[in-house]
Every structure is written in structure tokens, then in C-alpha cells.
Design an enzyme around this catalytic site. Structure first.
Site, PDB file in Angstrom:
ATOM      1  N   TYR A 151       3.970  -5.103  -0.094  1.00  0.00           N
ATOM      2  CA  TYR A 151       2.901  -4.099  -0.056  1.00  0.00           C
ATOM      3  C   TYR A 151       2.288  -3.870  -1.435  1.00  0.00           C
ATOM      4  CZ  TYR A 151       0.747   0.521   0.214  1.00  0.00           C
ATOM      5  OH  TYR A 151      -0.121   1.578   0.110  1.00  0.00           O
ATOM      6  N   LYS A 172      -6.149  -2.876   2.394  1.00  0.00           N
ATOM      7  CA  LYS A 172      -5.653  -2.493   3.714  1.00  0.00           C
ATOM      8  C   LYS A 172      -6.601  -2.932   4.825  1.00  0.00           C
ATOM      9  CE  LYS A 172      -3.339   1.510   1.649  1.00  0.00           C
ATOM     10  NZ  LYS A 172      -3.352   2.985   1.485  1.00  0.00           N
ATOM     11  N   VAL A 182      -7.575   3.425  -5.194  1.00  0.00           N
ATOM     12  CA  VAL A 182      -7.381   4.234  -6.395  1.00  0.00           C
ATOM     13  C   VAL A 182      -7.634   3.443  -7.686  1.00  0.00           C
ATOM     14  CG1 VAL A 182      -5.818   5.855  -5.284  1.00  0.00           C
ATOM     15  CG2 VAL A 182      -4.881   3.834  -6.443  1.00  0.00           C
ATOM     16  N   TYR A 187      -9.440   8.661   3.351  1.00  0.00           N
ATOM     17  CA  TYR A 187      -8.354   9.632   3.489  1.00  0.00           C
ATOM     18  C   TYR A 187      -8.893  10.985   3.943  1.00  0.00           C
ATOM     19  CZ  TYR A 187      -6.613   5.922   0.495  1.00  0.00           C
ATOM     20  OH  TYR A 187      -6.310   4.708  -0.039  1.00  0.00           O
ATOM     21  N   SER A 224      -6.113   0.081  -2.234  1.00  0.00           N
ATOM     22  CA  SER A 224      -6.117   0.334  -0.790  1.00  0.00           C
ATOM     23  C   SER A 224      -7.261  -0.343  -0.040  1.00  0.00           C
ATOM     24  CB  SER A 224      -6.151   1.842  -0.518  1.00  0.00           C
ATOM     25  OG  SER A 224      -4.903   2.419  -0.822  1.00  0.00           O
TER      26      SER A 224
END
Length: 318
Positions: free
Chosen positions: A202, A78, A272, A254, A75
Site C-alpha cells: 500500500y 487509489k 496529500v 474525503y 491517494s
């Protein structure tokens, strides 16, 4: 905590010494968290590893531990796809995703139902899928991935950065929750492309493989108001760099973003795979990696290492 200049340095205490001491502390830890076992390729990673890199705007890089070991950035990618999307379509990105903390797990579907399929921010899974959808612009996944990878190589100033195909295929085989998120957004008319192609792009984006040193270098443009001072390249405007940093601070971990801001006090984005990219504006880009995660999905030792680094350097933005 007393804030100090760039870093606490004397004849006997340098930034390299600080990193070495942090690495020693992390390597001695017996509580290392749990690897992301829901992705088979990540479940196989040895949790007894730790690396840290600090890249300064001057071009100096300081490493300790497994700083050259490649890992899946997941992530953290992103941040880069959002930066690319902002460059391609500007503030129209915010028609697809919001800018608010989620308060829910990264793969939650709950808020999507309440908010008519618009993800809360670009760093949760639904938001990142929507960002990739905005980048595709009618192109095939291979073309989109080539563009994303080229951009990451550009900001890292390293053409060796690559995608780990095994990790990508592992995610494709187990990504039922992400498929659900994409279909749910599509039910509200918020997805423009074929979902299988979108998810393929993705998953491959998340499977970019980097070392701590490469990752730290890739964040340098966020340290100096959008400019990588090592290469002299203006990546984004100063205003956009500050806004990306603000999103990282509010949403980069998050539903653990508030805790990370409290403990570390820097904009950061976790993955992760066990990596964290953190930005000390005006001072340094920092990458840490340790595969074991806490219960929220953030690197357990990586977070602790950044907390120790900020305590020793005074780099907190607060």
C-alpha cells in the site's frame, strides 16, 4: 455561469492562455496551505510550486507552471488500484468496501467500528488498504507492486513512471494509524494477507511519482467511456468508467468531497502530495499540483485552480 463548448476560445483566448493565466494567479498567491508534515519526505517539499496539465482525447496536452515536476501522487493512486481490482475480481470488490461518502477524515477509524470493519468507500485509507488486499491474491508485495506499476504505465502510455522509494520508506516509518486501520479490519476477518506485507504494498503504491502531464494522460480513459482514444485501448467498460467517475465525485476528496463538487463540479481525486486528478467527461483529463494542503488534506491552490478552470471553460458536469 454560462456553459460553453469544449473550451472558451477566440483568436486571443485559447486553452493555453487560460492555463497560463491560472498559473500566474496561483504563483502570485500568498496563501498556499501547509505541506503534509506527518510524512517526512513530503514535509521537505517546497510549497512554492504549482503545475497544471490538461490532456484532451485528441492527444493534445496543454501545460503551465511546474507541469513536468515529479511528485508523489499518494491517494490519487487509489483510483488506479480500484480500476485494477475491478478488472481482476469485478463487483466482488464491493464485498470488501462500500460506495458511500465517509464524512470523516481520510484516516478515521470511527466508522470501521460502527460498520463491522467494512470501509465506507475505496478512497479513504481503510478502503484503499482493503482494495490492495483484494489485488494481492496470495502474491508477494513485489509482484503486486509490479502489476500496479505496469498498469499505471499502461494507462499513462509512459514506461518511465516509477515509485519513489524514499517516500515509501518514510511512510513505512510513520504509518502507525494505517497499521491500526489494517489490524482493526483484520479483527473483523476482512483482511486476508499478512498485514506487514499488505501495508508495504500500500505505501509503495501511494509513493508512485508522476508529473502533472503524466497524471493527466493517465486519466484519459475516464474521459471517453473507458477508452483511451489516443492509444485506442479499451481500459474498462463504459459503465465501469462512469461508476468510477461517480465515486470520484462523491468520495474523491474525503470529507471535503461535497465542497469540491460544489466549487468545481467535476469527478476528482486528491492526494496529500498536493496533486488532484479531475475528469471532465467527454472533454478532458486535468491534473494540478501544489504541495500546500487545506485543513482537510486537499491541495489548496489545486482546488482553486480547478475552480477557475471550470469557470473559464464551462466544463462542470452540472
Amino acid at each position: 455561469m454560462i456553459k460553453t463548448p469544449l473550451f472558451l476560445a477566440t483568436e486571443t483566448l485559447t486553452l493555453q492562455t487560460i492555463l497560463n493565466e491560472i498559473a500566474d494567479t496561483m504563483n502570485a498567491s500568498t496563501e498556499r496551505g501547509t505541506v503534509a508534515n506527518y510524512i517526512p519526505e513530503l514535509a521537505a517539499v517546497d510549497p512554492n510550486q504549482f503545475g497544471i496539465s490538461v490532456a484532451l482525447p485528441t492527444g493534445e496536452v496543454f501545460n503551465a507552471g511546474c507541469a513536468q515536476q515529479l511528485f508523489s501522487i499518494q491517494s490519487i493512486s487509489k483510483v488506479f488500484s480500484l480500476t485494477l481490482a475491478l478488472g481482476k475480481i469485478g463487483d466482488a470488490v464491493w464485498n470488501k468496501v462500500g460506495r458511500e461518502p465517509s464524512g470523516d477524515p481520510f484516516n478515521s477509524i470511527v466508522q470501521l467500528e460502527h460498520e463491522h470493519g467494512k470501509p465506507r468507500n475505496p478512497f479513504i485509507n481503510a478502503g484503499a488498504i482493503a482494495v490492495v488486499d483484494s489485488i494481492m491474491m496470495g502474491h508477494e508485495p513485489k509482484e503486486v507492486l509490479a502489476e500496479i506499476l505496469q498498469f499505471v504505465r499502461y494507462i499513462a502510455n509512459d514506461n518511465s513512471v516509477a515509485i519513489d522509494e524514499k517516500v515509501a520508506l518514510s511512510e513505512l516509518a510513520t504509518g502507525h494509524r494505517n497499521a491500526s486501520l489494517a489490524h482493526f479490519m483484520a479483527s473483523f476477518g476482512r483482511i486476508e494477507h499478512d498485514i506487514n506485507k499488505l501495508l508495504g504494498a500500500y505505501y509503495h503504491q501511494c509513493s508512485i511519482s508522476m508529473s502533472c502531464e503524466q497524471l493527466a494522460k493517465s486519466g484519459l480513459f475516464l474521459v471517453s467511456d473507458g477508452v483511451n482514444r489516443v492509444t485506442g485501448k479499451q481500459i474498462v467498460s463504459s459503465q465501469r468508467a462512469r461508476r468510477i467517475n461517480s465515486l470520484m465525485l462523491m468520495c474523491g476528496h474525503y470529507d471535503g468531497s461535497g465542497e469540491f463538487a460544489y466549487r468545481v463540479g467535476l469527478p476528482g481525486k486528491s492526494g496529500v502530495g498536493g496533486g488532484i486528478l479531475a475528469i471532465a467527461p467527454g472533454k478532458a483529463s486535468i491534473a494540478v499540483w501544489s504541495p500546500g494542503l487545506d485543513t482537510i488534506g486537499n491541495s489548496k491552490l489545486g482546488t482553486l485552480a480547478l475552480e477557475l478552470l471550470v469557470q473559464r471553460t464551462g466544463w462542470s458536469v452540472f
